[in-house]
Design an enzyme around this catalytic site. Structure first.
Site, mmCIF file in Angstrom:
data_model
loop_
_atom_site.group_PDB
_atom_site.id
_atom_site.type_symbol
_atom_site.label_atom_id
_atom_site.label_comp_id
_atom_site.label_asym_id
_atom_site.label_seq_id
_atom_site.Cartn_x
_atom_site.Cartn_y
_atom_site.Cartn_z
ATOM 1 N N GLU A 15 2.596 0.019 -5.395
ATOM 2 C CA GLU A 15 3.178 1.046 -4.529
ATOM 3 C C GLU A 15 2.367 2.333 -4.601
ATOM 4 O O GLU A 15 1.482 2.491 -5.442
ATOM 5 C CB GLU A 15 4.627 1.350 -4.958
ATOM 6 N N ARG A 96 17.199 4.735 -9.538
ATOM 7 C CA ARG A 96 15.917 5.253 -10.011
ATOM 8 C C ARG A 96 15.160 5.822 -8.827
ATOM 9 O O ARG A 96 15.391 5.435 -7.673
ATOM 10 C CB ARG A 96 15.092 4.179 -10.706
ATOM 11 N N ASN A 98 12.083 6.295 -6.274
ATOM 12 C CA ASN A 98 11.239 5.282 -5.649
ATOM 13 C C ASN A 98 10.099 5.961 -4.888
ATOM 14 O O ASN A 98 9.312 6.696 -5.459
ATOM 15 C CB ASN A 98 12.098 4.393 -4.744
ATOM 16 N N ASN A 145 12.508 4.803 1.353
ATOM 17 C CA ASN A 145 11.113 4.423 1.543
ATOM 18 C C ASN A 145 10.535 5.165 2.738
ATOM 19 O O ASN A 145 11.235 5.881 3.455
ATOM 20 C CB ASN A 145 10.992 2.910 1.766
ATOM 21 N N ASP A 195 8.892 -0.458 4.636
ATOM 22 C CA ASP A 195 8.623 -0.081 3.253
ATOM 23 C C ASP A 195 7.850 1.233 3.296
ATOM 24 O O ASP A 195 8.276 2.175 3.954
ATOM 25 C CB ASP A 195 7.876 -1.194 2.520
#
Length: 293
Positions: A15, A96, A98, A145, A195
Protein backbone atom coordinates in the site's frame (compact mmCIF):
# COMPACT_ATOMS: atom_id res chain seq x y z
CA UNK A 1 2.04 1.64 -22.94
CA UNK A 2 4.28 -0.89 -21.20
CA UNK A 3 3.52 -2.81 -18.01
CA UNK A 4 6.48 -4.29 -16.12
CA UNK A 5 7.27 -5.43 -12.60
CA UNK A 6 9.15 -3.04 -10.35
CA UNK A 7 12.14 -4.97 -9.03
CA UNK A 8 11.55 -8.28 -7.29
CA UNK A 9 9.70 -6.83 -4.31
CA UNK A 10 6.77 -8.83 -2.92
CA UNK A 11 4.38 -7.71 -0.22
CA UNK A 12 1.60 -9.28 1.75
CA UNK A 13 -0.37 -6.05 1.74
CA UNK A 14 1.37 -3.51 -0.47
CA UNK A 15 0.00 0.00 0.00
CA UNK A 16 0.74 3.72 0.01
CA UNK A 17 3.38 4.19 -2.71
CA UNK A 18 4.79 7.71 -2.79
CA UNK A 19 7.57 9.13 -4.97
CA UNK A 20 10.27 11.08 -3.15
CA UNK A 21 11.63 13.74 -5.50
CA UNK A 22 14.44 14.71 -3.11
CA UNK A 23 15.83 11.18 -2.74
CA UNK A 24 14.67 9.99 -6.16
CA UNK A 25 13.12 6.83 -4.78
CA UNK A 26 9.77 5.14 -4.31
CA UNK A 27 8.52 4.54 -0.78
CA UNK A 28 5.70 2.12 0.04
CA UNK A 29 4.47 -0.05 2.91
CA UNK A 30 3.78 -3.71 3.53
CA UNK A 31 1.01 -2.84 5.88
CA UNK A 32 0.20 -5.72 8.20
CA UNK A 33 3.82 -6.79 8.75
CA UNK A 34 4.72 -3.21 9.70
CA UNK A 35 7.36 -2.59 7.05
CA UNK A 36 8.21 0.62 5.20
CA UNK A 37 10.31 0.11 2.06
CA UNK A 38 12.21 2.33 -0.36
CA UNK A 39 13.71 1.50 -3.76
CA UNK A 40 15.60 3.33 -6.50
CA UNK A 41 13.97 4.02 -9.90
CA UNK A 42 15.33 0.77 -11.36
CA UNK A 43 13.84 -1.18 -8.43
CA UNK A 44 16.95 -1.73 -6.30
CA UNK A 45 16.13 -1.81 -2.59
CA UNK A 46 17.40 1.17 -0.58
CA UNK A 47 15.82 0.80 2.86
CA UNK A 48 13.46 -1.26 4.96
CA UNK A 49 12.15 0.07 8.27
CA UNK A 50 10.30 -2.31 10.60
CA UNK A 51 7.61 -0.91 12.89
CA UNK A 52 5.99 -2.61 15.88
CA UNK A 53 2.46 -2.28 14.50
CA UNK A 54 0.61 -2.14 11.19
CA UNK A 55 1.46 0.75 8.87
CA UNK A 56 -1.63 2.12 7.17
CA UNK A 57 0.06 4.76 5.02
CA UNK A 58 3.00 7.13 4.73
CA UNK A 59 3.75 10.60 3.42
CA UNK A 60 6.87 12.64 2.83
CA UNK A 61 8.02 14.90 5.65
CA UNK A 62 10.98 16.93 6.85
CA UNK A 63 13.74 14.56 7.87
CA UNK A 64 11.93 11.47 6.67
CA UNK A 65 8.31 10.41 6.62
CA UNK A 66 5.03 10.86 8.41
CA UNK A 67 3.19 7.59 9.00
CA UNK A 68 -0.31 6.56 9.94
CA UNK A 69 0.40 3.52 12.10
CA UNK A 70 -2.45 1.47 13.50
CA UNK A 71 -3.05 3.64 16.55
CA UNK A 72 -2.01 7.11 15.42
CA UNK A 73 0.39 9.42 13.60
CA UNK A 74 4.16 9.11 13.88
CA UNK A 75 7.28 10.81 12.56
CA UNK A 76 9.61 8.28 10.90
CA UNK A 77 13.31 9.11 10.85
CA UNK A 78 14.49 8.88 7.25
CA UNK A 79 17.83 7.32 8.19
CA UNK A 80 16.99 4.92 11.02
CA UNK A 81 13.26 4.31 10.67
CA UNK A 82 12.71 5.20 14.32
CA UNK A 83 9.09 6.17 15.02
CA UNK A 84 8.23 9.13 17.25
CA UNK A 85 4.57 9.65 18.22
CA UNK A 86 2.90 12.83 17.03
CA UNK A 87 -0.72 12.02 17.94
CA UNK A 88 -2.01 8.72 19.32
CA UNK A 89 -5.74 8.43 18.71
CA UNK A 90 -8.25 7.31 21.37
CA UNK A 91 -7.83 3.58 21.96
CA UNK A 92 -10.22 1.37 19.99
CA UNK A 93 -9.24 -2.23 19.29
CA UNK A 94 -11.80 -2.46 16.47
CA UNK A 95 -10.15 0.24 14.32
CA UNK A 96 -6.81 1.09 12.75
CA UNK A 97 -5.59 3.87 10.47
CA UNK A 98 -5.43 2.95 6.78
CA UNK A 99 -4.99 4.97 3.57
CA UNK A 100 -3.44 8.43 3.77
CA UNK A 101 -2.07 11.34 1.77
CA UNK A 102 -0.60 14.81 2.34
CA UNK A 103 -2.63 17.75 1.11
CA UNK A 104 -1.07 20.49 -1.03
CA UNK A 105 -0.62 22.76 2.02
CA UNK A 106 1.35 20.31 4.15
CA UNK A 107 -1.26 18.59 6.31
CA UNK A 108 -1.58 14.79 6.36
CA UNK A 109 -4.89 12.97 6.13
CA UNK A 110 -5.55 9.34 6.99
CA UNK A 111 -8.76 7.39 7.44
CA UNK A 112 -9.50 4.49 9.73
CA UNK A 113 -10.81 1.05 8.83
CA UNK A 114 -13.03 -1.30 10.80
CA UNK A 115 -11.07 -4.48 11.54
CA UNK A 116 -14.06 -6.81 11.75
CA UNK A 117 -16.90 -5.38 9.71
CA UNK A 118 -20.46 -6.49 10.29
CA UNK A 119 -21.85 -4.51 7.39
CA UNK A 120 -22.91 -1.59 9.54
CA UNK A 121 -21.31 1.87 9.75
CA UNK A 122 -18.67 2.07 12.45
CA UNK A 123 -16.87 4.73 14.40
CA UNK A 124 -14.06 4.89 11.83
CA UNK A 125 -13.19 8.46 10.90
CA UNK A 126 -11.18 10.43 8.37
CA UNK A 127 -8.50 12.29 10.35
CA UNK A 128 -6.49 15.36 9.46
CA UNK A 129 -3.09 15.90 11.10
CA UNK A 130 -1.95 19.50 11.32
CA UNK A 131 0.35 21.30 13.72
CA UNK A 132 0.71 18.24 15.91
CA UNK A 133 -3.04 17.85 16.40
CA UNK A 134 -5.58 15.51 14.77
CA UNK A 135 -9.10 16.52 13.78
CA UNK A 136 -11.87 14.23 12.53
CA UNK A 137 -13.25 15.44 9.18
CA UNK A 138 -15.79 12.67 8.54
CA UNK A 139 -17.29 9.84 10.59
CA UNK A 140 -19.35 6.67 10.15
CA UNK A 141 -16.85 5.00 7.81
CA UNK A 142 -15.90 1.33 7.55
CA UNK A 143 -12.89 1.14 5.21
CA UNK A 144 -11.39 4.50 4.26
CA UNK A 145 -9.47 4.53 0.99
CA UNK A 146 -8.75 6.56 -2.13
CA UNK A 147 -7.58 9.75 -0.41
CA UNK A 148 -6.18 12.24 -2.92
CA UNK A 149 -6.45 15.87 -3.94
CA UNK A 150 -7.14 17.77 -7.14
CA UNK A 151 -4.11 19.47 -8.71
CA UNK A 152 -5.02 22.83 -7.18
CA UNK A 153 -5.70 21.23 -3.79
CA UNK A 154 -9.25 22.61 -3.69
CA UNK A 155 -10.99 19.22 -3.89
CA UNK A 156 -10.57 16.27 -1.55
CA UNK A 157 -11.47 12.83 -2.87
CA UNK A 158 -11.90 9.70 -0.77
CA UNK A 159 -14.10 6.64 -0.44
CA UNK A 160 -15.45 4.05 1.92
CA UNK A 161 -14.43 0.99 -0.10
CA UNK A 162 -17.31 -1.07 1.28
CA UNK A 163 -19.80 1.57 0.13
CA UNK A 164 -18.00 1.76 -3.21
CA UNK A 165 -18.61 5.43 -3.96
CA UNK A 166 -15.81 7.91 -4.63
CA UNK A 167 -16.88 11.14 -3.00
CA UNK A 168 -15.59 14.70 -3.33
CA UNK A 169 -15.54 17.65 -0.96
CA UNK A 170 -14.49 21.23 -1.48
CA UNK A 171 -11.28 21.67 0.51
CA UNK A 172 -10.05 24.95 1.96
CA UNK A 173 -6.26 24.95 1.63
CA UNK A 174 -5.94 27.80 4.12
CA UNK A 175 -7.92 26.24 6.96
CA UNK A 176 -8.21 22.55 6.06
CA UNK A 177 -12.02 22.71 6.33
CA UNK A 178 -14.12 20.57 3.99
CA UNK A 179 -17.45 21.29 2.32
CA UNK A 180 -20.48 19.05 1.82
CA UNK A 181 -20.15 15.65 0.19
CA UNK A 182 -20.90 15.16 -3.49
CA UNK A 183 -20.64 11.78 -5.16
CA UNK A 184 -18.37 11.31 -8.17
CA UNK A 185 -18.93 7.69 -9.20
CA UNK A 186 -20.13 4.36 -7.82
CA UNK A 187 -17.34 1.91 -8.65
CA UNK A 188 -19.76 -1.02 -8.45
CA UNK A 189 -20.37 -0.26 -12.12
CA UNK A 190 -16.75 -1.29 -12.74
CA UNK A 191 -17.00 -4.53 -10.76
CA UNK A 192 -15.13 -3.41 -7.65
CA UNK A 193 -15.02 -1.05 -4.76
CA UNK A 194 -12.24 1.58 -4.97
CA UNK A 195 -8.97 1.07 -3.16
CA UNK A 196 -6.10 3.59 -3.37
CA UNK A 197 -6.16 6.55 -5.77
CA UNK A 198 -4.10 9.41 -7.13
CA UNK A 199 -4.55 12.23 -9.66
CA UNK A 200 -2.69 13.32 -12.79
CA UNK A 201 -1.89 16.84 -13.93
CA UNK A 202 -5.16 16.97 -15.87
CA UNK A 203 -7.10 16.36 -12.67
CA UNK A 204 -8.23 12.85 -13.59
CA UNK A 205 -8.40 10.17 -10.91
CA UNK A 206 -6.43 6.93 -11.19
CA UNK A 207 -8.12 4.36 -8.99
CA UNK A 208 -7.18 0.79 -8.06
CA UNK A 209 -10.18 -1.46 -8.72
CA UNK A 210 -9.00 -4.12 -6.34
CA UNK A 211 -11.58 -6.80 -7.18
CA UNK A 212 -11.63 -6.14 -10.94
CA UNK A 213 -7.84 -6.58 -11.32
CA UNK A 214 -7.60 -3.18 -13.01
CA UNK A 215 -6.67 0.46 -12.61
CA UNK A 216 -9.23 2.95 -13.89
CA UNK A 217 -8.78 6.54 -15.04
CA UNK A 218 -11.89 8.51 -14.09
CA UNK A 219 -12.68 12.12 -14.95
CA UNK A 220 -13.76 14.48 -12.13
CA UNK A 221 -17.36 14.20 -13.41
CA UNK A 222 -17.27 10.41 -12.96
CA UNK A 223 -16.76 9.44 -16.60
CA UNK A 224 -14.62 6.33 -17.08
CA UNK A 225 -11.84 7.37 -19.46
CA UNK A 226 -9.86 4.12 -19.57
CA UNK A 227 -9.35 0.89 -17.67
CA UNK A 228 -6.04 -0.96 -17.62
CA UNK A 229 -5.97 -4.67 -16.80
CA UNK A 230 -3.28 -5.61 -14.30
CA UNK A 231 -1.11 -8.76 -14.48
CA UNK A 232 -1.57 -9.24 -10.74
CA UNK A 233 -4.56 -9.96 -8.52
CA UNK A 234 -5.80 -7.30 -6.13
CA UNK A 235 -4.11 -4.07 -7.26
CA UNK A 236 -4.17 -1.85 -4.20
CA UNK A 237 -2.79 1.65 -4.69
CA UNK A 238 -1.37 3.70 -7.59
CA UNK A 239 1.10 6.59 -7.48
CA UNK A 240 2.92 8.54 -10.17
CA UNK A 241 6.68 8.65 -9.85
CA UNK A 242 10.00 8.35 -11.61
CA UNK A 243 12.26 11.30 -12.45
CA UNK A 244 9.63 12.75 -14.83
CA UNK A 245 6.58 11.62 -12.82
CA UNK A 246 5.39 9.67 -15.86
CA UNK A 247 5.50 6.15 -14.38
CA UNK A 248 2.43 4.81 -12.60
CA UNK A 249 3.45 2.47 -9.79
CA UNK A 250 0.76 0.11 -8.50
CA UNK A 251 1.13 -1.96 -5.34
CA UNK A 252 -0.84 -5.16 -4.83
CA UNK A 253 -2.12 -7.61 -2.23
CA UNK A 254 -1.21 -11.24 -1.60
CA UNK A 255 -2.85 -11.50 1.83
CA UNK A 256 -4.79 -8.67 3.42
CA UNK A 257 -5.24 -10.57 6.65
CA UNK A 258 -8.23 -12.66 5.66
CA UNK A 259 -10.33 -10.48 3.37
CA UNK A 260 -8.26 -10.94 0.21
CA UNK A 261 -5.83 -13.83 -0.29
CA UNK A 262 -4.14 -15.00 -3.49
CA UNK A 263 -1.66 -17.76 -4.29
CA UNK A 264 -0.93 -16.24 -7.72
CA UNK A 265 2.80 -16.45 -8.50
CA UNK A 266 3.04 -12.64 -8.77
CA UNK A 267 0.65 -11.70 -5.97
CA UNK A 268 1.99 -8.83 -3.89
CA UNK A 269 4.36 -7.48 -6.53
CA UNK A 270 4.57 -3.86 -7.68
CA UNK A 271 3.74 -2.94 -11.27
CA UNK A 272 5.31 -0.01 -13.13
CA UNK A 273 3.30 1.35 -16.07
CA UNK A 274 5.00 3.63 -18.59
CA UNK A 275 3.91 5.23 -21.86
CA UNK A 276 0.55 6.42 -20.52
CA UNK A 277 0.96 9.87 -22.05
CA UNK A 278 0.15 11.57 -18.74
CA UNK A 279 2.16 12.76 -15.75
CA UNK A 280 1.44 12.96 -12.07
CA UNK A 281 1.99 15.62 -9.43
CA UNK A 282 4.73 15.44 -6.84
CA UNK A 283 3.05 14.75 -3.51
CA UNK A 284 3.44 17.39 -0.84
CA UNK A 285 5.46 17.11 2.35
CA UNK A 286 3.88 17.16 5.75
CA UNK A 287 5.03 20.28 7.60
CA UNK A 288 5.11 20.10 11.38
CA UNK A 289 7.54 21.28 14.03
CA UNK A 290 7.36 17.80 15.58
CA UNK A 291 9.46 16.52 12.66
CA UNK A 292 13.05 17.69 12.45
CA UNK A 293 14.67 19.25 9.38
Amino acid sequence: MEIAFFGTHRNKLGESPVWDDARQCLWWVDSLVGRIHAAAPEGTAIATFVQDQAVGSIGLAKGGLVAALADGFYAIDGETGAATPIVVLPADATLRLNDGKADRAGRFLSGQMQLHTNGEPSDASLWQLSGGEATALADGLRLTNGICFSPDGATLYFADSLEGVIRAHDYDAATGAIGPRRDVVDCAAFGSGPDGATVDTDGNLWVALVLAQAVACIAPDGTLLRSIAMPIPYPACPAFGGPDLDTLYVTSIADSGGRLISDHVDAGRIVAITGLGVTGIQEGRYRDNHIRE
